[in-house]
Scaffold this active site. Structure first.
Site, PDB file in Angstrom:
ATOM      1  N   CYS A 454      42.667  42.613  38.731  1.00  5.95           N
ATOM      2  CA  CYS A 454      43.195  43.077  37.209  1.00  5.95           C
ATOM      3  C   CYS A 454      44.109  43.979  37.442  1.00  5.95           C
ATOM      4  O   CYS A 454      44.989  44.275  36.497  1.00  5.95           O
ATOM      5  CB  CYS A 454      41.880  43.672  36.534  1.00  5.95           C
ATOM      6  SG  CYS A 454      41.202  45.131  37.466  1.00  5.95           S
ATOM      7  N   HIS A 845      38.025  48.992  35.916  1.00  9.83           N
ATOM      8  CA  HIS A 845      39.015  47.738  35.598  1.00  9.83           C
ATOM      9  C   HIS A 845      40.140  47.992  34.483  1.00  9.83           C
ATOM     10  O   HIS A 845      40.500  49.075  34.125  1.00  9.83           O
ATOM     11  CB  HIS A 845      37.999  46.918  34.348  1.00  9.83           C
ATOM     12  CG  HIS A 845      38.615  45.936  33.749  1.00  9.83           C
ATOM     13  ND1 HIS A 845      39.160  44.758  34.579  1.00  9.83           N
ATOM     14  CD2 HIS A 845      38.953  45.237  32.767  1.00  9.83           C
ATOM     15  CE1 HIS A 845      39.525  43.741  34.004  1.00  9.83           C
ATOM     16  NE2 HIS A 845      39.538  44.154  32.388  1.00  9.83           N
TER      17      HIS A 845
END
Length: 1035
Positions: A454, A845
């Site tokens: 990510c 994330h």
């Protein structure tokens, strides 16, 4: 009487005499006549009707028969009985064949004369059987039309129940066998009228008995899907389509497209033949059914059929545009076929040679509907040329032909293309597991998370949304090279043009991953961004060195990486050791990275004893902004003079490759959270952090400065000032720190206000009198280490503030006296924000927000289009960074993206959704663990100013997306075809293995109500509780 009539017909008397005598015979019909004479008279008139030599004899027969049958009905019942009718239908009459239409006309006439007689019921039964046999013999159109007229007038003759279904099916078969070889218009009109009579009969039967409709349509599909090469069904079947209820489209198309027994070859044949029906004049709804079937096939991912049919029939559909009677339906089908065929320009380029001729014809044919039709047609052509740009040799003549016609707006073109793609079709025909994952309503492509990637996905999307950078990358001529820039160009091309909802950037990940990044581990997106930009910069610098060392003719022409304007690019690289005075002008030989992201700042140190100033100019690609000390703790002496340990806490990375995670730390992640004291102070803003970065720093005590003039350690003031700003300003908020004393990694969760528009202070470079030899020091590209050093800012202590302010004032007066130019205030508009969701560097994330901003496009948020006003306060001056406020009526426009309310996008790996600017600003207040980490601002031009010395003159900003080069286009077309095949194979596999239970899917809606950092039940920590897992979380 029969002898008289027979002699009269065969005599040579004039027609007038014959008519007068026939009139006398007809008038005598009401007189009494013996049964034998009636029978003889009926026999004679029947012979005249069926075997008459001319129309006059036939007319006489009909007149006399009708008169005597009306007055002598019992005798006529005995003559015209069921046996006689059966004989006519099976054997004919004398030498007249039973298939002759005259027999049907004779029976039709006689039935009208017997309609009130009981004996006619027996005749109806005979006819019910015989018409079924007749249609099985495939009568000619004329014969079938006469039969249809008979059955329409006497519905009692139509077969019932099972025989009725069979009759309808066979009548459909009969229509499919019709063929017209006439060339005269009158003959063609008669043929069309005959076919319409037969289709009207079927319509009446379907209305009277709805159970016959579906079997009839099944027979139609069986006929048109037949693969026998010797059989070519008639397009007359198109006459049936207008009689099928439009409400049945959904049911019928679902039945066709989801039937596993229907082979692809059969479906292809059926669709091709339905498209042929567009040639049938006056048929209604043919285009509706064709488009519905095309959409149905796309919904169940049968893309192979769609590709084959489109390439096979697109030219035929285009040719129908020449005929006004079928033009509208053909355009509807052509538009859908071209707009949905987005994986390749092949279909569009098949019709391109015919466009100009059609436009010229529409301009001159004089029809009242041609003007409106031409506008719709040119709109379609503009959409296709936009989708497949880069073919000027094909499109020049078209553009010349339609130059005076209106062109649709770019946003409308994008919307039409996005809604028309096969992967965007409504999937109401498919079951739960068959529903495809097409692109979201945004039209943007996501990036597949390949295992804790990510960090890369968010950076790639941020760079892609940097409009000018993306356009320059796509315009580079890199054919045949294997450079990282080529891989980035290919990745950008896929993001812009792939049919996939999410693209897997495996090749780019392998090529761009820093060597010290562990595969599958969470990494720092800021560190990755610096490495990526540095790699791209060094790669281009190396190419420039090779190009300058070799003769121009010896270098491949397709490997240069100059921008479209031809401006070469280079600057002092990280390995160069030349001083600013020795370098070439700032806009010459600079790499694309330098031109887009490169700025320059001057670090100056002034000895407070002798006022000698030492300066060093450095390039940068991003500014790392440390958090200033909390205002609530400034009463404490420790906060004014932080220790060396506390200075270390001002910078860090999520997981720089040199940091080794300690297993014990993950067990107590909450202890590493930086708790923000509750205060009444307003939250920090991006301008606050920039000003803190640029604020003077006092070097004292252990950090004292060695002055060469004084030849000793002295108290000094360190300053930084920007002298050149980049097109895209990258700001990294240093939220991750390492506490060497406690051996824990911490995340600073302070909420930082992100203004949509800021002004950055830029100093015009001036020559000062230097007391040291620092001008010969190295000038290097920014690196993680150097940016961290730039961020280590310490505020002066309280006891020295008065003295420092006095010295600063004196220095300002000295600069003014030296003729220093005023500070320019450069406006920047927010372009993208990379967010980190999580409580520590050990897990979390990344996702990003982005908005399309092109500074060269005057319609998209240039600074001079807003009523900009500076916040007037004691702390605001041209030498500081400041946010810009807008008048109230513009505040809503900015928050909704200026002109489009959905201008902001949320990129969360594979998911791309619309969002709002308020969501960007309020995300941390709603989800405390989701914080802004990397910001990208786009420089805006000010009227009358050219900030970066000829930047616009060198063509830095491109006003439109560049056309795709052939190598890129071929790669995209190949992958799009592969994707469609994958979708089709997946759909077929799932259809065979689908369980009975249904599946529900989360829709691609707005993400304003859910934490964007969430990636599943335990994802990201966005808005939820802390992490309780020991190992790193994988997203």
């Amino acid at each position: 009487m029969d002898k008289i009539l027979e002699a009269l017909v065969s005599s040579d008397h004039p027609v007038v005499v014959k008519k007068a005598i026939v009139k006398k015979i007809v008038e005598a019909a009401d007189k009494e006549v013996r049964e034998e004479q009636c029978h003889a008279l009926f026999t004679l008139t029947t012979r005249l009707i069926l075997l008459g030599e001319d129309a006059f004899q036939k007319q006489i027969g009909f007149q006399v028969l009708e008169a005597y049958a009306r007055y002598h009905r019992p005798e006529f019942e005995l003559f015209f009985n069921k046996d006689f009718v059966l004989s006519l239908l099976q054997q004919g009459y004398s030498q007249l064949d039973h298939k002759d239409p005259a027999i049907i006309d004779y029976i039709h006439c006689c039935l009208r004369l017997l309609i009130s007689c009981p004996s006619v019921l027996k005749i109806f039964v005979v006819i019910q059987v015989e018409v079924l046999r007749m249609v099985c013999e495939r009568p000619e159109p004329a014969h079938c039309a006469r039969m249809s007229t008979l059955l329409s007038d006497f519905v009692q003759c139509i077969p019932r129940e099972k025989s009725g279904i069979l009759f309808c099916q066979q009548l459909v078969r009969t229509i499919s066998s019709f063929h017209c070889f006439a060339s005269q218009e009158q003959e063609l009109r008669e043929y069309v009228a005959q076919v319409n009579k037969v289709s009207a009969l079927l319509q009446n039967i379907w209305k009277a008995d709805p159970t016959t409709l579906l079997p009839s349509l099944q027979e139609v599909f069986a006929i048109i899907s037949a693969t026998d090469p010797s059989f070519d069904p008639s397009i007359a079947l198109a006459s049936l389509v207008q009689h099928i209820p439009v409400q049945m489209i959904t049911v019928l198309i679902k039945s066709l497209t989801t039937d596993q027994n229907v082979k692809d070859t059969s479906m292809t044949k059926a669709l091709c033949r339905m498209i042929d029906w567009l040639s049938w004049p006056l048929a209604q709804h043919v285009d509706t059914w064709v488009i519905a079937l095309l959409k149905g096939l796309a919904a169940v991912q049968k893309f192979t059929i769609l590709i084959d049919v489109t390439l096979l029939k697109i030219e035929l559909v285009f040719s129908r545009l020449w005929f006004p009677i079928v033009r509208q339906g053909a355009l509807a089908v052509l538009s859908h076929m071209l707009l949905s065929f987005q994986h390749s320009p092949e279909a569009f380029h098949l019709v391109v040679p015919h466009v100009v001729h059609l436009v010229q014809s529409l301009r001159t044919d004089g029809l009242p509907t041609s003007k409106t039709f031409l506008l719709h047609f040119t709109e379609l052509i503009h959409c296709m040329m936009y989708q497949y740009s880069g073919f000027p040799d094909l499109y020049d003549s078209i553009l010349e032909a339609i130059k005076d016609l209106p062109k649709p707006a770019e946003e409308k073109i994008k919307l039409v293309l996005n809604q028309s793609a096969w992967t965007s079709q409504s999937n109401s025909f498919a079951s739960g597991l068959l529903r495809q994952t097409g692109k979201s309503e945004t039209g943007k492509t996501g990036l597949v998370n390949l295992g804790n990637t990510c960090y890369m996905n968010s950076i790639i999307q941020t760079l892609f949304m940097a409009t000018d950078f993306r356009r320059h990358v796509l315009s580079l001529n890199l054919n045949g090279s294997n450079m990282l820039m080529k891989k980035l160009q290919l990745l950008f091309a896929f993001l812009a043009h792939t049919q996939r909802a999410a693209y897997a950037p495996r090749n780019f990940l392998d090529a761009s991953r820093p060597p010290w990044f562990n595969v599958g581990s969470q990494q720092d997106c800021s560190e990755y961004l610096r490495f990526l930009l540095d790699r791209l910069h060094e790669e281009e610098k190396t190419l420039q060195v090779l190009k300058s060392a070799l003769p121009e003719s010896s270098l491949p022409a397709d490997t240069n990486s100059t921008d479209p304007s031809g401006t070469a690019s280079a600057e002092e690289s990280g390995d160069s050791h030349s001083s600013p005075a020795e370098t070439k002008p700032i806009n010459e030989k600079r790499t694309l990275i330098e031109r887009m992201f490169g700025g320059r700042l001057i670090t100056g140190i002034r000895c407070m004893q002798c006022n000698c100033i030492s300066e060093k100019e450095e390039p940068f690609t991003d500014l790392s902004l440390a958090f200033c000390p909390s205002a609530t703790t400034q009463d404490s002496p420790q906060s004014h003079r932080p220790s060396e340990e506390s200075k270390v806490l001002c910078q860090g990375s999520v997981n720089g490759g040199s940091e080794v995670p300690e297993p014990g730390l993950a067990k107590t992640p909450l202890s590493s959270i930086h708790i923000v004291p509750v205060t009444n102070e307003p939250p920090l803003s991006v301008p606050d952090l920039v000003n803190y970065f640029l604020a003077p720093e006092i070097l004292d005590e252990d950090n004292a400065y060695f002055c060469e003039k004084c030849n000793s350690l002295q108290r000094a003031e360190k300053t930084m000032k920007l002298v050149s700003t980049p097109e895209y300003l990258i700001l990294t908020l240093l939220r991750f720190s390492y506490d060497a004393r406690c051996h824990v990694r911490k995340k600073i969760l302070d909420n930082v206000t992100i203004p949509p528009l800021i002004r950055l202070p830029v100093h015009v470079p001036s020559q000062y009198v230097h007391c040291s030899s620092s001008t010969s020091s190295c000038v290097q590209m920014d690196s993680p280490e150097s940016s961290e050093n730039l961020a280590k800012k310490l505020k002066p202590s309280q006891m020295d503030e008065e003295e420092e302010e006095k010295v600063r004032t004196d220095r300002a007066e000295e600069i003014d006296a030296a003729g220093n130019a005023p500070v320019q205030s450069v406006p920047y508009v927010l372009s993208s924000v990379v967010m980190h969701s999580g409580v520590s560097s050990e897990s979390g994330h990344y996702y990003s927000y982005g908005r399309n901003i092109n500074g060269a496009d005057g319609t998209q948020h240039p600074a001079n289009h807003f009523a900009i006003k500076e916040e007037v306060s004691n702390e605001c001056s041209p030498c500081t960074c400041s946010a810009v406020s807008f008048v109230p009526e513009q505040r809503h426009m900015l928050s909704t993206g200026g002109q489009e309310p959905k201008d902001w996008l949320l990129f969360n790996d594979s998911r791309v959704t619309f969002t709002s600017f308020q969501s960007v600003q309020n995300i941390t207040s709603r989800f405390p663990k989701d914080t802004a980490y990397v910001l990208m601002y786009r420089k805006q031009e000010i009227l009358g100013q050219n900030i970066n010395e000829g930047l616009m003159a060198n063509g830095m900003r491109l006003s439109a997306e560049p056309p795709l080069q052939k190598e890129l286009l071929d790669a995209i077309v190949k992958d799009n075809k592969l994707y469609l095949q994958e979708q089709e194979l997946s759909a077929r596999t799932q259809a065979l293995q689908a369980p009975s239970s249904s599946c529900s899917f989360r829709p691609n809606g707005s993400d304003d109500n859910n934490p964007p950092g969430s990636c599943g039940p335990s994802g990201g920590g966005g808005g939820g509780g802390g992490f309780n897992t020991i190992t790193r979380l994988v997203f």
